[in-house]
Design a protein around this motif. Structure first.
Motif, PDB file in Angstrom:
ATOM      1  N   PHE A  57       0.829  -1.224   0.000  1.00 42.87           N
ATOM      2  CA  PHE A  57       0.000   0.000   0.000  1.00 42.87           C
ATOM      3  C   PHE A  57       0.855   1.263   0.000  1.00 42.87           C
ATOM      4  O   PHE A  57       0.402   2.309  -0.436  1.00 42.87           O
ATOM      5  CB  PHE A  57      -0.922   0.045   1.225  1.00 42.87           C
ATOM      6  CG  PHE A  57      -1.915  -1.087   1.324  1.00 42.87           C
ATOM      7  CD1 PHE A  57      -2.111  -1.968   0.268  1.00 42.87           C
ATOM      8  CD2 PHE A  57      -2.659  -1.266   2.474  1.00 42.87           C
ATOM      9  CE1 PHE A  57      -3.030  -3.009   0.355  1.00 42.87           C
ATOM     10  CE2 PHE A  57      -3.576  -2.305   2.571  1.00 42.87           C
ATOM     11  CZ  PHE A  57      -3.757  -3.177   1.527  1.00 42.87           C
ATOM     12  N   ASP A  94      -6.124  -3.265   7.176  1.00 42.84           N
ATOM     13  CA  ASP A  94      -5.975  -3.846   5.844  1.00 42.84           C
ATOM     14  C   ASP A  94      -4.485  -3.824   5.517  1.00 42.84           C
ATOM     15  O   ASP A  94      -3.824  -2.800   5.703  1.00 42.84           O
ATOM     16  CB  ASP A  94      -6.769  -3.001   4.844  1.00 42.84           C
ATOM     17  CG  ASP A  94      -7.022  -3.696   3.524  1.00 42.84           C
ATOM     18  OD1 ASP A  94      -6.378  -4.726   3.252  1.00 42.84           O
ATOM     19  OD2 ASP A  94      -7.863  -3.189   2.753  1.00 42.84           O
ATOM     20  N   ASP A 105      -3.233  -9.759  -0.085  1.00 43.94           N
ATOM     21  CA  ASP A 105      -4.098  -8.681   0.408  1.00 43.94           C
ATOM     22  C   ASP A 105      -5.069  -9.295   1.414  1.00 43.94           C
ATOM     23  O   ASP A 105      -5.763 -10.268   1.087  1.00 43.94           O
ATOM     24  CB  ASP A 105      -4.848  -8.085  -0.797  1.00 43.94           C
ATOM     25  CG  ASP A 105      -5.609  -6.812  -0.490  1.00 43.94           C
ATOM     26  OD1 ASP A 105      -5.508  -6.296   0.636  1.00 43.94           O
ATOM     27  OD2 ASP A 105      -6.319  -6.331  -1.408  1.00 43.94           O
ATOM     28  N   SER A 106      -5.093  -8.751   2.630  1.00 46.06           N
ATOM     29  CA  SER A 106      -5.962  -9.318   3.669  1.00 46.06           C
ATOM     30  C   SER A 106      -6.343  -8.240   4.666  1.00 46.06           C
ATOM     31  O   SER A 106      -5.593  -7.274   4.864  1.00 46.06           O
ATOM     32  CB  SER A 106      -5.239 -10.466   4.388  1.00 46.06           C
ATOM     33  OG  SER A 106      -6.104 -11.141   5.280  1.00 46.06           O
ATOM     34  N   GLU A 201     -13.673  -9.248   0.008  1.00 45.79           N
ATOM     35  CA  GLU A 201     -13.531  -8.340   1.144  1.00 45.79           C
ATOM     36  C   GLU A 201     -14.811  -7.612   1.501  1.00 45.79           C
ATOM     37  O   GLU A 201     -14.957  -6.436   1.183  1.00 45.79           O
ATOM     38  CB  GLU A 201     -12.397  -7.348   0.905  1.00 45.79           C
ATOM     39  CG  GLU A 201     -12.396  -6.609  -0.416  1.00 45.79           C
ATOM     40  CD  GLU A 201     -11.227  -5.619  -0.480  1.00 45.79           C
ATOM     41  OE1 GLU A 201     -10.974  -4.925   0.512  1.00 45.79           O
ATOM     42  OE2 GLU A 201     -10.553  -5.565  -1.524  1.00 45.79           O
ATOM     43  N   GLU A 232     -11.035  -9.596   4.924  1.00 46.51           N
ATOM     44  CA  GLU A 232     -10.605  -9.903   3.551  1.00 46.51           C
ATOM     45  C   GLU A 232      -9.606 -11.057   3.539  1.00 46.51           C
ATOM     46  O   GLU A 232      -8.719 -11.134   4.394  1.00 46.51           O
ATOM     47  CB  GLU A 232      -9.922  -8.659   2.945  1.00 46.51           C
ATOM     48  CG  GLU A 232      -9.334  -8.886   1.550  1.00 46.51           C
ATOM     49  CD  GLU A 232      -8.678  -7.632   0.969  1.00 46.51           C
ATOM     50  OE1 GLU A 232      -8.215  -6.787   1.755  1.00 46.51           O
ATOM     51  OE2 GLU A 232      -8.635  -7.524  -0.267  1.00 46.51           O
TER      52      GLU A 232
HETATM   53 MG    MG Z   1      -7.070  -5.171   1.370  1.00 41.75          MG
END
Ligand code: MG
Ligand code: MG
Length: 248
Positions: A57, A94, A105-106, A201, A232
């Motif tokens: 990110f 996130d 991605d979680s 998500e 997510e």
């Molecule tokens: Mg995410």
């Protein structure tokens, strides 16, 4: 076009997912009364970089941090900072990591100290809605079977599904085709096929579905001020069903 991943690519994405999951777990362990979201951001970045990956990110469209930290009525994209957590808060974190050119991605919403019954139920239902969506990640199902399953769980509980933000394909880009809405009509959309990797998500509000963006250009909040939760996972569709990549 929905890009299907080869076994070699899926193997790299398992590693990206594992690192993402580790960072999210360690951040979750650090969540507590008096901790700032900036401290949690540093924790996440350390875990990701120590594993030889990079935070996905940081710098993405100019986002300034390694995690999104969204508190209480904040839905997604909250910027970490000097705010301290208080008992009764819920914090959505996130996290994304990239390694060898592939993304994981979680996200998860954590309770801080003792939280209200409503907050507990919102977290339970949002997690359950994600699990219901993942259970549809089977070859031969259709894309909107996922969103339909998420929506059904959330709305049966009396909660609302955010419409403006959705899940996505993921791989060499953090956001690939297709969009994966958390709502929709069962039996519609592209057929799901082996090798597709999706970030599912659900963003679920305790009150109404409407959201607004704040003047910082990032933070999205519920319009009615109600609590919001976000869970997510990155999931690959395998021959014998879904495999969650963002697990340790
Ligand atoms: Mg995410
Ligand atoms: Mg995502």
């Amino acid at each position: 076009m929905i890009v299907r991943k080869s076994p070699t690519e899926i193997e790299i994405m398992r590693e990206a997912g594992r690192i993402t999951a580790e960072a999210l777990r360690v951040v979750g362990e650090a969540v507590g009364v008096g901790v700032t979201t900036a401290e949690l951001d540093r924790v996440a970045e350390n875990v990701i970089r120590s594993a030889g990956a990079a935070p996905a990110f940081k710098g993405y469209h100019g986002f300034p941090a390694s995690i999104c930290a969204s508190l209480n009525n904040e839905v997604v994209h909250g910027i970490p900072g000097a705010r301290k957590l208080h008992t009764g808060d819920i914090l959505s974190v996130d996290i994304g990591a990239i390694i060898d050119g592939y993304y994981g991605d979680s996200a998860m919403t954590f309770p801080v100290g003792e939280v209200s019954e409503e907050a507990k139920r919102l977290l339970d239902v949002t997690r359950a809605s994600l699990e219901a969506g993942i259970a549809k990640c089977i070859e031969g199902m259709r894309l909107h079977d996922i969103g339909h399953a998420v929506q059904t769980v959330a709305e049966r509980a009396g909660f609302s599904v955010v419409r403006e933000y959705v899940g996505h394909g993921i791989g060499r880009e953090m956001h690939e085709e297709p969009n994966v809405p958390n709502f929709g009509q069962a039996g519609t959309g592209p057929a799901l096929k082996r090798g597709m990797v999706l970030a599912i998500e659900p963003m679920i509000n305790a009150g109404g579905a409407a959201v607004v963006s704040l003047a910082d250009g990032w933070t999205v909040v519920t319009r009615d001020g109600s609590l919001s939760a976000h869970f997510e996972h990155t999931v690959v569709i395998m021959e014998n069903g879904p495999e969650i990549l963002t697990l340790e």
